[in-house]
Design an enzyme around this catalytic site. Sequence first.
Site, mmCIF file in Angstrom:
data_model
loop_
_atom_site.group_PDB
_atom_site.id
_atom_site.type_symbol
_atom_site.label_atom_id
_atom_site.label_comp_id
_atom_site.label_asym_id
_atom_site.label_seq_id
_atom_site.Cartn_x
_atom_site.Cartn_y
_atom_site.Cartn_z
ATOM 1 N N ASP A 20 0.881 -1.165 0.000
ATOM 2 C CA ASP A 20 0.000 0.000 0.000
ATOM 3 C C ASP A 20 0.919 1.215 0.000
ATOM 4 O OD1 ASP A 20 -1.638 2.143 0.489
ATOM 5 O OD2 ASP A 20 -2.532 1.338 2.321
ATOM 6 N N VAL A 21 1.041 1.864 -1.164
ATOM 7 C CA VAL A 21 2.022 2.938 -1.294
ATOM 8 C C VAL A 21 1.660 4.177 -0.489
ATOM 9 C CG1 VAL A 21 2.812 2.167 -3.563
ATOM 10 C CG2 VAL A 21 0.929 3.815 -3.398
ATOM 11 N N TYR B 275 -7.060 15.235 -7.980
ATOM 12 C CA TYR B 275 -6.161 14.438 -8.822
ATOM 13 C C TYR B 275 -5.183 15.339 -9.566
ATOM 14 C CZ TYR B 275 -4.630 11.541 -12.750
ATOM 15 O OH TYR B 275 -3.873 10.889 -13.693
ATOM 16 N N LYS C 214 -0.995 15.505 -9.173
ATOM 17 C CA LYS C 214 -0.096 15.237 -10.290
ATOM 18 C C LYS C 214 0.781 16.449 -10.612
ATOM 19 C CE LYS C 214 -1.125 10.967 -11.110
ATOM 20 N NZ LYS C 214 -0.126 9.893 -10.963
ATOM 21 N N SER D 298 -12.432 4.908 -12.788
ATOM 22 C CA SER D 298 -12.553 5.081 -11.341
ATOM 23 C C SER D 298 -12.930 6.499 -10.960
ATOM 24 C CB SER D 298 -11.232 4.697 -10.656
ATOM 25 O OG SER D 298 -10.214 5.649 -10.956
#
Length: 278
Positions: A61-62, A155, A159, A195
């Site tokens: 699990d990063v 998101y 990024k 997702s």
Amino acid sequence: MANELDGRVAVVTGGASGIGRGIVERFAAEGAKVVIADVQDELGEALASQAGPDALFHHTDVGDQEQIGELVATAVERFGALDVMVNNAGISSPLRRGLFTEDLTEFDRVMRVNLLSVMAGTRDAGRYMAEHGGGSIINLSSIGGIQAGGGVPVYRASKAAILHFTKCAAIELAHYDIRVNCIAPGNIPTPILQSSATGEDRERLERFEARIRAQMRDDRPLKRDGTPEDVAEAALYLATERSRYVTGIVLPVEGGTIAGKVMARKAGSEIPANGAPS
């Protein structure tokens, strides 16, 4: 060239599917020993079995810093080194109808998986590489981190932060002959787009994805869809000695989208025999 990574040891987070899987397969084909880190146990184990004895799946699990440290230690213990670290794992935030309806409930989770994992992975891999002659660290961002747009703001923010962090790390770690670079994919069909559309039934989700893909295709100069293999080729370049004087870059792999909008071609504007547009 063949066997460009012969004898090298690489870790790929989020390596069980999508872009990560493409990178794992390309690295293995070039002779690397690869540790596949993911939470998708079944897919990860199957890929490791397919890749052969020089591949290992490690449930990770990063979003948990301790598990990132254990991942790096496992690579060294199993294969005796760590030469390439690919921080690829990522998730999307939900797609909602405008910023005013965004409740930011996914903020902590998205930032842990997308950004914290990259920072911890760079740190922990860098600690080992600094004492063992250097190496290559490759962080995966997104076209969404370069190009502003509506929707999935958490998101996009995560990024974008990866881009800046990569450059900062490249400056700091260059002293140890560690190269830190970033790839920004775009228009690559993977499950992450699906997702982002939460609460949709399958039929509506498929229509949503088809509409987004069509818009992406219209906006980019190269009309074919990108593939995980296209991103894997970029990762291979950054992992090898071919890029030994390259650090701190952001390499878009997105069909030319950020270069600018495609201009509509008028009827009769075909290129004539002398090569000049009519």
